[in-house]
Design an enzyme around this catalytic site. Structure first.
Site, PDB file in Angstrom:
ATOM      1  N   ASP A  39     -23.340 -45.856  24.314  1.00 32.06           N
ATOM      2  CA  ASP A  39     -22.859 -44.775  23.454  1.00 32.06           C
ATOM      3  C   ASP A  39     -21.554 -45.217  22.797  1.00 32.06           C
ATOM      4  O   ASP A  39     -20.691 -45.838  23.432  1.00 32.06           O
ATOM      5  CB  ASP A  39     -22.642 -43.496  24.283  1.00 32.06           C
ATOM      6  CG  ASP A  39     -22.495 -42.261  23.407  1.00 32.06           C
ATOM      7  OD1 ASP A  39     -23.415 -41.421  23.412  1.00 32.06           O
ATOM      8  OD2 ASP A  39     -21.464 -42.145  22.719  1.00 32.06           O
ATOM      9  N   ILE A  40     -21.408 -44.859  21.528  1.00 31.79           N
ATOM     10  CA  ILE A  40     -20.233 -45.279  20.761  1.00 31.79           C
ATOM     11  C   ILE A  40     -18.967 -44.534  21.218  1.00 31.79           C
ATOM     12  O   ILE A  40     -17.854 -45.006  20.986  1.00 31.79           O
ATOM     13  CB  ILE A  40     -20.497 -45.053  19.247  1.00 31.79           C
ATOM     14  CG1 ILE A  40     -19.652 -45.970  18.392  1.00 31.79           C
ATOM     15  CG2 ILE A  40     -20.338 -43.598  18.855  1.00 31.79           C
ATOM     16  CD1 ILE A  40     -20.104 -46.034  16.941  1.00 31.79           C
ATOM     17  N   ASN A  97     -29.814 -33.397  25.418  1.00 28.99           N
ATOM     18  CA  ASN A  97     -29.508 -32.193  24.666  1.00 28.99           C
ATOM     19  C   ASN A  97     -30.680 -31.900  23.736  1.00 28.99           C
ATOM     20  O   ASN A  97     -31.165 -32.808  23.043  1.00 28.99           O
ATOM     21  CB  ASN A  97     -28.219 -32.381  23.863  1.00 28.99           C
ATOM     22  CG  ASN A  97     -27.009 -32.525  24.763  1.00 28.99           C
ATOM     23  OD1 ASN A  97     -26.867 -31.793  25.730  1.00 28.99           O
ATOM     24  ND2 ASN A  97     -26.145 -33.483  24.454  1.00 28.99           N
ATOM     25  N   GLU A 105     -26.730 -33.515  18.494  1.00 28.06           N
ATOM     26  CA  GLU A 105     -26.232 -33.925  17.178  1.00 28.06           C
ATOM     27  C   GLU A 105     -27.177 -34.873  16.465  1.00 28.06           C
ATOM     28  O   GLU A 105     -27.257 -34.859  15.236  1.00 28.06           O
ATOM     29  CB  GLU A 105     -24.853 -34.572  17.324  1.00 28.06           C
ATOM     30  CG  GLU A 105     -23.769 -33.552  17.644  1.00 28.06           C
ATOM     31  CD  GLU A 105     -22.381 -34.149  17.634  1.00 28.06           C
ATOM     32  OE1 GLU A 105     -22.266 -35.393  17.673  1.00 28.06           O
ATOM     33  OE2 GLU A 105     -21.424 -33.361  17.598  1.00 28.06           O
ATOM     34  N   VAL A 106     -27.834 -35.737  17.235  1.00 23.93           N
ATOM     35  CA  VAL A 106     -28.718 -36.726  16.607  1.00 23.93           C
ATOM     36  C   VAL A 106     -30.167 -36.290  16.827  1.00 23.93           C
ATOM     37  O   VAL A 106     -30.612 -36.148  17.968  1.00 23.93           O
ATOM     38  CB  VAL A 106     -28.482 -38.134  17.198  1.00 23.93           C
ATOM     39  CG1 VAL A 106     -29.427 -39.140  16.540  1.00 23.93           C
ATOM     40  CG2 VAL A 106     -27.034 -38.568  16.999  1.00 23.93           C
ATOM     41  N   HIS A 110     -33.178 -38.503  22.866  1.00 23.48           N
ATOM     42  CA  HIS A 110     -32.449 -39.530  23.624  1.00 23.48           C
ATOM     43  C   HIS A 110     -32.005 -38.974  24.958  1.00 23.48           C
ATOM     44  O   HIS A 110     -31.730 -37.776  25.100  1.00 23.48           O
ATOM     45  CB  HIS A 110     -31.235 -40.047  22.838  1.00 23.48           C
ATOM     46  CG  HIS A 110     -30.331 -38.972  22.307  1.00 23.48           C
ATOM     47  ND1 HIS A 110     -30.624 -38.251  21.177  1.00 23.48           N
ATOM     48  CD2 HIS A 110     -29.137 -38.503  22.757  1.00 23.48           C
ATOM     49  CE1 HIS A 110     -29.648 -37.374  20.951  1.00 23.48           C
ATOM     50  NE2 HIS A 110     -28.735 -37.503  21.903  1.00 23.48           N
ATOM     51  N   HIS A 112     -29.046 -39.411  27.843  1.00 25.67           N
ATOM     52  CA  HIS A 112     -27.728 -39.957  28.166  1.00 25.67           C
ATOM     53  C   HIS A 112     -27.770 -40.370  29.639  1.00 25.67           C
ATOM     54  O   HIS A 112     -28.047 -39.530  30.507  1.00 25.67           O
ATOM     55  CB  HIS A 112     -26.641 -38.888  28.016  1.00 25.67           C
ATOM     56  CG  HIS A 112     -26.429 -38.387  26.618  1.00 25.67           C
ATOM     57  ND1 HIS A 112     -25.364 -38.775  25.840  1.00 25.67           N
ATOM     58  CD2 HIS A 112     -27.130 -37.506  25.860  1.00 25.67           C
ATOM     59  CE1 HIS A 112     -25.418 -38.149  24.670  1.00 25.67           C
ATOM     60  NE2 HIS A 112     -26.488 -37.365  24.662  1.00 25.67           N
TER      61      HIS A 112
HETATM   62  P1  AMP Z   1     -26.239 -35.665  21.310  1.00 26.34           P
HETATM   63  O1  AMP Z   1     -25.113 -34.703  21.106  1.00 26.34           O
HETATM   64  O2  AMP Z   1     -26.960 -35.480  22.601  1.00 26.34           O
HETATM   65  O3  AMP Z   1     -27.160 -35.685  20.113  1.00 26.34           O
HETATM   66  O4  AMP Z   1     -25.574 -37.081  21.465  1.00 26.34           O
HETATM   67  C1  AMP Z   1     -25.442 -38.022  20.439  1.00 26.34           C
HETATM   68  C2  AMP Z   1     -24.665 -39.178  20.996  1.00 26.34           C
HETATM   69  O5  AMP Z   1     -24.835 -40.275  20.125  1.00 26.34           O
HETATM   70  C3  AMP Z   1     -23.164 -38.936  21.137  1.00 26.34           C
HETATM   71  O6  AMP Z   1     -22.780 -39.143  22.510  1.00 26.34           O
HETATM   72  C4  AMP Z   1     -22.539 -39.971  20.211  1.00 26.34           C
HETATM   73  O7  AMP Z   1     -21.333 -40.512  20.713  1.00 26.34           O
HETATM   74  C5  AMP Z   1     -23.634 -41.014  20.118  1.00 26.34           C
HETATM   75  N1  AMP Z   1     -23.658 -41.826  18.900  1.00 26.34           N
HETATM   76  C6  AMP Z   1     -23.600 -41.393  17.628  1.00 26.34           C
HETATM   77  N2  AMP Z   1     -23.698 -42.425  16.786  1.00 26.34           N
HETATM   78  C7  AMP Z   1     -23.828 -43.538  17.545  1.00 26.34           C
HETATM   79  C8  AMP Z   1     -23.975 -44.927  17.256  1.00 26.34           C
HETATM   80  N3  AMP Z   1     -24.005 -45.394  16.002  1.00 26.34           N
HETATM   81  N4  AMP Z   1     -24.080 -45.791  18.293  1.00 26.34           N
HETATM   82  C9  AMP Z   1     -24.041 -45.342  19.555  1.00 26.34           C
HETATM   83  N5  AMP Z   1     -23.921 -44.046  19.907  1.00 26.34           N
HETATM   84  C10 AMP Z   1     -23.799 -43.155  18.897  1.00 26.34           C
END
Ligand code: AMP
Length: 124
Positions: A39-40, A97, A105-106, A110, A112
């Site tokens: 994770d970034i 999530n 958010e994405v 996925h 975690h």
């Molecule tokens: P979620 O809120 O469950 O959708 O989590 C999205 C996660 O993706 C967050 O923990 C971000 O820090 C992570 N994230 C977003 N962009 C990137 C990226 N380019 N590389 C790695 N992790 C990312």
């Protein structure tokens, strides 16, 4: 900005772009079912994201529509990654999530994988 988790799937989401190699990631593991990378913005000493190679918006989508073989493949790979990271001794947390209230958010399903220290217990 949280997403609804139900789609439609957006092929331009950041994890789709990572899967296509358009954006770099710090890869941890890859097999026929998943890609896993750091994770970034890590929330723990180990914070790895595990994503299916196929397009699912969230766990809602994955759990309802993925073939059983793929669900098994993603689950098995997740356990292997945790073991390979040395997390079985101390234990770890898996989170996904799904949808607006979770803060997803994405919009690509996925998991975690968090560990490497005693993690705070969730407040309700
Ligand atoms: P979620 O809120 O469950 O959708 O989590 C999205 C996660 O993706 C967050 O923990 C971000 O820090 C992570 N994230 C977003 N962009 C990137 C990226 N380019 N590389 C790695 N992790 C990312």
């Amino acid at each position: 900005m949280a997403v609804n988790g139900k789609g439609p799937y957006d092929p331009q989401n950041i994890f789709a772009r990572i899967l296509r190699g358009e954006i770099p990631c710090k890869k941890v593991f890859e097999n026929e079912w998943v890609l896993a990378f750091h994770d970034i913005a890590p929330k723990a000493p180990v914070h790895i994201l595990i994503i299916p190679k196929n397009a699912y918006v969230s766990f809602m989508d994955f759990s309802a529509t993925a073939p059983a073989e793929e669900i098994a493949g993603v689950t098995r790979a997740t356990g292997e990654i945790a073991r390979a990271q040395g997390l079985e001794e101390g234990g770890y947390r898996l989170i996904t999530n799904a949808g607006t209230n979770s803060g997803q958010e994405v919009p690509h399903f996925h998991l975690h994988l968090l560990g490497g220290k005693a993690l705070p217990i969730f407040a309700h």
